[in-house]
Design an enzyme around this catalytic site. Sequence first.
Site, PDB file in Angstrom:
ATOM      1  N   ASP A  53       0.840  -1.201   0.000  1.00  0.00           N
ATOM      2  CA  ASP A  53       0.000   0.000   0.000  1.00  0.00           C
ATOM      3  C   ASP A  53       0.878   1.255   0.000  1.00  0.00           C
ATOM      4  O   ASP A  53       0.378   2.379  -0.124  1.00  0.00           O
ATOM      5  CB  ASP A  53      -1.005  -0.003   1.158  1.00  0.00           C
ATOM      6  CG  ASP A  53      -0.345   0.030   2.524  1.00  0.00           C
ATOM      7  OD1 ASP A  53       0.889  -0.101   2.599  1.00  0.00           O
ATOM      8  OD2 ASP A  53      -1.072   0.187   3.528  1.00  0.00           O
ATOM      9  N   GLU A 190       8.603  -4.288  11.066  1.00  0.00           N
ATOM     10  CA  GLU A 190       9.018  -2.980  10.544  1.00  0.00           C
ATOM     11  C   GLU A 190       9.506  -2.070  11.658  1.00  0.00           C
ATOM     12  O   GLU A 190       8.809  -1.865  12.669  1.00  0.00           O
ATOM     13  CB  GLU A 190       7.849  -2.315   9.781  1.00  0.00           C
ATOM     14  CG  GLU A 190       8.234  -0.927   9.274  1.00  0.00           C
ATOM     15  CD  GLU A 190       7.365  -0.380   8.155  1.00  0.00           C
ATOM     16  OE1 GLU A 190       6.455  -1.084   7.702  1.00  0.00           O
ATOM     17  OE2 GLU A 190       7.629   0.770   7.743  1.00  0.00           O
TER      18      GLU A 190
HETATM   19  O1  KIV Z   1       3.462  -1.171   1.690  1.00  0.00           O
HETATM   20  C1  KIV Z   1       4.633  -1.536   1.816  1.00  0.00           C
HETATM   21  O2  KIV Z   1       5.472  -1.221   0.974  1.00  0.00           O
HETATM   22  C2  KIV Z   1       4.978  -2.342   2.991  1.00  0.00           C
HETATM   23  C3  KIV Z   1       6.370  -2.704   3.300  1.00  0.00           C
HETATM   24  C4  KIV Z   1       6.555  -3.802   4.240  1.00  0.00           C
HETATM   25  C5  KIV Z   1       7.500  -2.343   2.545  1.00  0.00           C
HETATM   26  O3  KIV Z   1       4.107  -2.711   3.697  1.00  0.00           O
END
Ligand code: KIV
Length: 295
Positions: A53, A190
């Site tokens: 997203d 994250e």
């Molecule tokens: O939306 C995204 O790019 C993510 C990451 C884990 C890179 O959720």
Amino acid sequence: MGDRPGRDAAPVTVLSLQQKKARGERIAALTAYDHPTARLLDAAGIDVLLVGDSLAMVVLGHDTTLPVTMDEMLHHARAVARGSKRALLVGDMPFLSYQADAAEAVRNAGHFLQAGMHAVKLEGGREYAPTVRALVRAGIPVMGHVGLLPQSVRRLGGFRPQARTAESARAVLDDALALEAEGAFAVVLESVPEKVAAAITERLQVPTIGIGAGPGTDGQVLVVHDLLGLTDSVPRFVRQYARLGEDIVKAASAFRDDVESGRFPQSKHAPAMSEEEWGAFLAALGPQPARRPGR
Ligand code: KIV
């Protein structure tokens, strides 16, 4: 440079990712949002392509991931699915596509599978355990996502690192364990301290995929625009492997110079016509009309 998997390499599956963890092999994941990028990343042997997203920010120009809709995500998911042959494709559940109730989550996740994705990812911990259970029961593989949750940016007051106290680190571990217990096949960590990410990785059977979480996870994921140098600024944890943004500006400026100076295009850049056909064309036109003044 490592060997790339051959053209007939076996497709990556949720099972093969778990086997990689068991063998101590690392997993490489990147975001992808369009057909040509998916084709190139697939050719490079990237294991997982995430239609993230983050599309909202790096492709659509929003400040957060909140505005991107299911329809927009599906549009890009279809393009990625047409470009990839080997990678495991994961569709990221956008804000409001799964938060309200589990039945809606199943329907939206199902649309991702119909669009060619092999799995979905959703942000959140224990509070989404029933949702993960419902998705897995419906036959939809789920990748969890804990630590910094960009869809909660308004509650967090910014994109802030997480799990920096003993209590919050414990909470992130419990979230990851709860998702695994409900059948998540992998969990993204994250922006958490590397020691916390490594401790969670040791305690989970399923692979962890880190972003801004140090080297101790089973795999790594980055936003492809960050890695390729296509964004104005990048988070501190990113390594830029190319500066394609600069190359694009150089190429576009060279094109503009060539157009303005008449160096491009040349005769070879248009289809040929025989002298005979050209003569017949002129004859059919008749005498050339006088030009009107000012033209
Ligand atoms: O939306 C995204 O790019 C993510 C990451 C884990 C890179 O959720």
